[in-house]
Design an enzyme around this catalytic site. Structure first.
Site, PDB file in Angstrom:
ATOM      1  N   LYS A 599       0.808  -1.226   0.000  1.00 56.57           N
ATOM      2  CA  LYS A 599       0.000   0.000   0.000  1.00 56.57           C
ATOM      3  C   LYS A 599       0.840   1.274   0.000  1.00 56.57           C
ATOM      4  CE  LYS A 599      -2.002  -2.133   3.427  1.00 56.57           C
ATOM      5  NZ  LYS A 599      -1.878  -3.544   3.029  1.00 56.57           N
ATOM      6  N   VAL A 629      -6.367  -3.359  -0.969  1.00 53.69           N
ATOM      7  CA  VAL A 629      -7.553  -2.913  -0.234  1.00 53.69           C
ATOM      8  C   VAL A 629      -8.267  -4.059   0.461  1.00 53.69           C
ATOM      9  CG1 VAL A 629      -9.839  -1.846  -0.450  1.00 53.69           C
ATOM     10  CG2 VAL A 629      -7.896  -0.908  -1.710  1.00 53.69           C
ATOM     11  N   ALA A 631      -7.322  -7.611   0.130  1.00 50.36           N
ATOM     12  CA  ALA A 631      -6.600  -8.883  -0.047  1.00 50.36           C
ATOM     13  C   ALA A 631      -7.187  -9.606  -1.261  1.00 50.36           C
ATOM     14  CB  ALA A 631      -6.646  -9.725   1.208  1.00 50.36           C
ATOM     15  N   ASP A 698      -2.682   1.248   8.368  1.00 55.44           N
ATOM     16  CA  ASP A 698      -2.939   0.302   7.280  1.00 55.44           C
ATOM     17  C   ASP A 698      -4.330   0.529   6.691  1.00 55.44           C
ATOM     18  OD1 ASP A 698      -2.211  -2.136   5.737  1.00 55.44           O
ATOM     19  OD2 ASP A 698      -3.922  -2.970   6.798  1.00 55.44           O
ATOM     20  N   LYS A 702      -5.583   2.065   2.977  1.00 53.91           N
ATOM     21  CA  LYS A 702      -6.608   1.443   2.135  1.00 53.91           C
ATOM     22  C   LYS A 702      -7.702   2.446   1.795  1.00 53.91           C
ATOM     23  CE  LYS A 702      -5.879  -3.209   4.000  1.00 53.91           C
ATOM     24  NZ  LYS A 702      -6.435  -4.335   4.754  1.00 53.91           N
TER      25      LYS A 702
END
Length: 839
Positions: A599, A629, A631, A698, A702
């Site tokens: 990312k 975003v 998996a 994280d 996303k």
């Protein structure tokens, strides 16, 4: 049906040893194969010479030369052909030789060699060779049959010349050739000839056998046409002048045409033309080194890592200048100049004109220079007499060097580098020309400076570093895997486990040509074998790194490899957690598609982010990033389909972290916060640095990627972000960090209890609209879609104009190496499938 065409030239059919090698190549895969052959080496030239001598009445050595030709063919027949054919073929050769002697006698008597008679004479070699080769193949139980080209290639008159009649030829190919191929026959066809409207045998002119092969390839709609020659492929320059030339692995049709026009003798420019409308690839290979990949010429070839692909030169040229102040502003001067050349059938290879219009300069073959000047003097008799044109100059002993490459367009400084390196050799440039396409820069210099200029230019553009490509299929996509942790290892296992399905069902091959971890790089341009991949996986499972393997290269070598290696269809796969946007930019510059599970390179400041995608768009490349975003969850794919259908996205609401979802449900089931984090870390659900998950960074990344996908132009600082831990607990060591989380276990337990008392559960939620993007902990109804999520499952709720009252919900696993690797693999397959229509 997949049809192929092979063509073998005279040097490939020079004697019994060569013909045996040709037969072996054909035997490897004769299925639906059409083979076009030239005459045995030197035969066509010998026949043409005998015909010219006959018309001049000089037949003194004719009998001896015909006997030599007879013996050459008879020798092959006796040594290689099927026993049942020997007598018939020997008789056929004797009849042809006798017929040629009769024709030459008639030519001498009449003192005339018509085009019809000449074609009949010079095509005799091709017809004899085709019959003989068919029998050679039958001796090894192949169903190979001679089929005369006059049955297939029909000619008609156009502007006074005989040219292929495509409509009639296609009809003949469909009714005569294709049924034979479908029945398992291998068709052996003489090149160089076709049939006139009167039923006569006529030749196709220069490059005739190559032209025959590409014409038949176009009529068949063949998968490929392969020209087998005595060279390894098209070279970066003439090896007589440049000692360290390389085979050019791939060329666009336009590049190949430029090289052929400017003197690359391996290929006649006309031979390419039939293949272009249907995009049929042309391959040039060495008959005597068939394992080498040769040169691929196609319409879907990218510019590659080298802006300049090759150099070529035309020697023995003359530069003609038409000069005079009286030319300025006078319309039609250029038309009259080149009209005079056309009337004399003089070919012009380069044209340049001063901006003042006071001179026109062009280049012609030196042997035609005097005729060109005389034609111009006739055309401009009035202007010369009244001094409107001062003089018509001839500068002899010139050569034209062409610098060719599709990547020159848009690459700054290519011309400047050419002139600078020539200048350093103290070579004067007499004229230059460059088209608006920037595909070719041509320079005119003294012929005695050709060698030094070619060598200097070859060094300047580093053409000695071009690497040959291995033979590949149209559905082949080369993978460079950067990041070989759990996800990388899982991706390799998935590719290996499904490679038969990819090959047999969806016609795609995914050779892994590069493996890179934090210690070193491994490269294999042909793709690692299953055994090699297994060994690397075992090494990683043992806790070791790639630098422990023989052949591992320093990470510094990665950029050099990208610079020097051309992949027809390459995908750079980023599975790291590093700041890799510059490396991705470099991969794009070298014409690699990009698949990202990382990312960070998509979370850079917006201007740099947009520049990456602009570069990809400019080069016709993909950047795919589904796994960043959700998996393996098709979140971005769903958004893409909604956009293609014309829908508008109003809001996205979702749990985008399988890691945090896992933590929340573990705590609902009674685990302490610190304990739940430790279990998730050990299972590989977290990022390598668990702070990326617990800080919310994280999920924020996303959300940022989702927003940018929807063309919401924001940066990370524009997102409202709530962390799951206070800053003072942060530590670079994951184990120490997780241990410190015990300090907030009680606080988190209280929040869970409060939510539970209200019939709610805690979820880490991303909220995204065009007005605001936020990421943080929310208490949601336990019976809502988000509340019912368990474990590592992700969920995205998409509210759009069409899905307003009842949002579209995508739910599925959101963490773990298996699903992330599957998401990456889906992106790779999507790129591979899309490239079947062109690169």
């Amino acid at each position: 049906m997949a049809y192929r065409v092979f063509k073998f030239g005279g040097s490939s059919l020079a004697d019994t040893a060569c013909i045996s090698q040709v037969a072996e190549i054909i035997r490897q895969d004769p299925n639906r194969l059409t083979v076009v052959v030239s005459a045995m080496g030197g035969v066509t030239d010998a026949l043409d010479s005998l015909a010219q001598q006959a018309v001049q009445g000089n037949r003194s050595n004719e009998k001896q030369q015909l006997e030599t030709l007879r013996q050459r063919h008879q020798g092959v027949i006796q040594e290689l052909t099927a026993p049942e054919d020997k007598e018939t073929l020997a008789g056929d050769v004797d009849r042809v030789i006798a017929e040629l002697a009769t024709i030459f006698s008639s030519v001498e008597t009449l003192g005339e060699l018509t085009a019809k008679v000449h074609a009949r004479v010079v095509s005799s070699g091709e017809r004899m060779m085709a019959s003989i080769l068919a029998s050679v193949l039958r001796s090894d139980k192949l169903d190979a049959q001679f089929l005369d080209a006059t049955e297939l290639i029909k000619l008609h008159k156009e502007l006074g010349s005989l040219v292929p009649n495509h409509e009639k030829s296609i009809q003949q190919v469909q009714s005569v050739l294709i049924p034979r191929l479908n029945q398992g026959q291998t068709a052996i066809i003489p090149g160089f000839i076709g049939e006139s409207p009167d039923g006569d045998v006529m030749t196709l002119g220069r490059g005739g056998s190559d032209y025959s092969a590409t014409l038949l390839g176009s009529f068949l709609k063949a998968d490929t046409v392969t020209l087998y020659k005595e060279v390894d492929g098209l070279l970066t320059a003439d090896p007589r002048y440049v000692p360290n030339t390389r085979v050019v692995p791939e060329l666009h049709y336009r590049e190949a045409a430029e090289l052929a026009y400017y003197g690359a003798k391996v290929l006649h420019p006309r031979a390419i033309i039939p293949l272009i409308p249907q995009g049929i690839p042309l391959i040039i290979k060495n008959t005597f080194k068939p394992a080498l990949s040769g040169t691929l010429i196609a319409g879907d070839v990218s510019p590659g890592a080298y802006p300049v692909k090759a150099l070529t030169a035309v020697s023995r040229q003359a530069m003609i200048s038409v000069e005079g102040n009286g030319m300025m502003g006078v319309p039609g001067m250029a038309a009259r100049t080149f009209g005079a050349m056309a009337q004399e059938d003089i070919s012009v290879s380069l044209i340049t004109q001063a901006s003042s219009e006071s001179s026109i300069c062009f280049v012609v073959p030196q042997k035609e220079a005097q005729g060109a000047r005389e034609a111009l003097e006739r055309a401009f008799k009035y202007e010369i007499e009244f001094r409107l044109i001062d003089e018509i100059k001839i500068k002899r002993d010139q050569c034209v060097i062409a610098i060719v490459g599709l990547g020159m367009s848009g690459t700054h400084g290519i011309a400047a580098r050419a002139f600078q390196c020539i200048h350093h050799k103290e070579i004067n440039v007499n004229a230059i020309a460059q088209g608006s396409s920037e595909l070719n820069i041509s320079v005119v210099i003294e012929e005695n400076q050709m060698g030094p200029a070619l060598r200097a230019l070859h060094r300047e553009y580093r053409l000695n570093r071009i690497k040959a490509l291995h033979q590949r299929d149209s559905g082949e996509v080369n993978l460079l895997i950067h990041g070989f942790g759990q996800i990388g290892q899982t991706l390799v296992r998935q590719i290996e486990g499904q490679k038969d399905y990819f090959r047999d069902k969806i016609k795609i091959k995914t050779p892994i040509v590069s493996l890179i971890d934090s210690s070193a790089c491994l490269f294999n341009d042909h793709g690692f074998s299953s055994e090699e991949l297994s060994n690397v996986l075992k090494l990683k499972e043992a806790g070791k790194k790639i630098n422990a393997l023989d052949g591992a290269q320093s990470l510094k070598f990665l950029r050099k490899h990208l610079e020097e290696t051309t992949y027809h269809k390459g995908v750079f796969v980023d599975l790291t957690a590093a700041e890799t946007d510059e490396l991705i930019r470099e991969a794009l510059h070298h014409n690699l598609h990009v698949v990202v599970a990382n990312k960070k390179p998509l979370s850079i400041p917006y201007e740099r982010y947009q520049a990456l995608f602009d570069l990809a768009h400019e080069k016709g490349l993909f950047i795919r990033y589904e796994a960043t975003v959700g998996a393996g969850l098709p979140v971005l794919d769903t958004l893409e389909k909604l956009s293609e259908a014309g829908d508008d996205v109003y809001e996205i609401l979702g749990c985008l972290s399988g890691t945090l979802g896992y933590l929340m449900t573990q705590m609902e089931d009674g685990a302490l916060f610190s304990e739940a984090v430790r279990i998730a870390y050990e299972k590989g659900y977290t990022e390598p640095d668990p702070r990326d998950d617990l800080s919310g960074m994280d999920v924020a990344r996303k959300a940022l990627i989702l927003a940018r996908t929807l063309d919401i132009r924001i940066n990370m600082e524009d997102i409202q972000l709530e962390s799951l831990y206070p800053e003072h607990l942060s530590h670079d060591d994951p184990q120490i960090f997780i241990e410190s989380l015990k300090e907030i276990d009680d606080e988190v337990c209280k929040k869970i209890a409060t939510a539970k008392a209200e019939g709610k559960v805690l979820r880490y939620v991303a909220r995204l609209s065009r007005e605001e993007v936020s990421v943080g902990v929310e208490a949601v109804d336990a019976q809502s879609p988000l509340g019912r999520l368990r474990g590592t499952a992700n969920q995205v709720s998409i509210r759009t104009r069409r899905y307003n009252g009842n949002p579209l919900i995508v739910t599925g696993p959101g963490a773990g190496a298996d699903v992330t690797a599957a998401g990456v693999l889906n992106d790779v397959i999507a790129i591979a499938a899309s490239q079947e229509r062109g690169y």
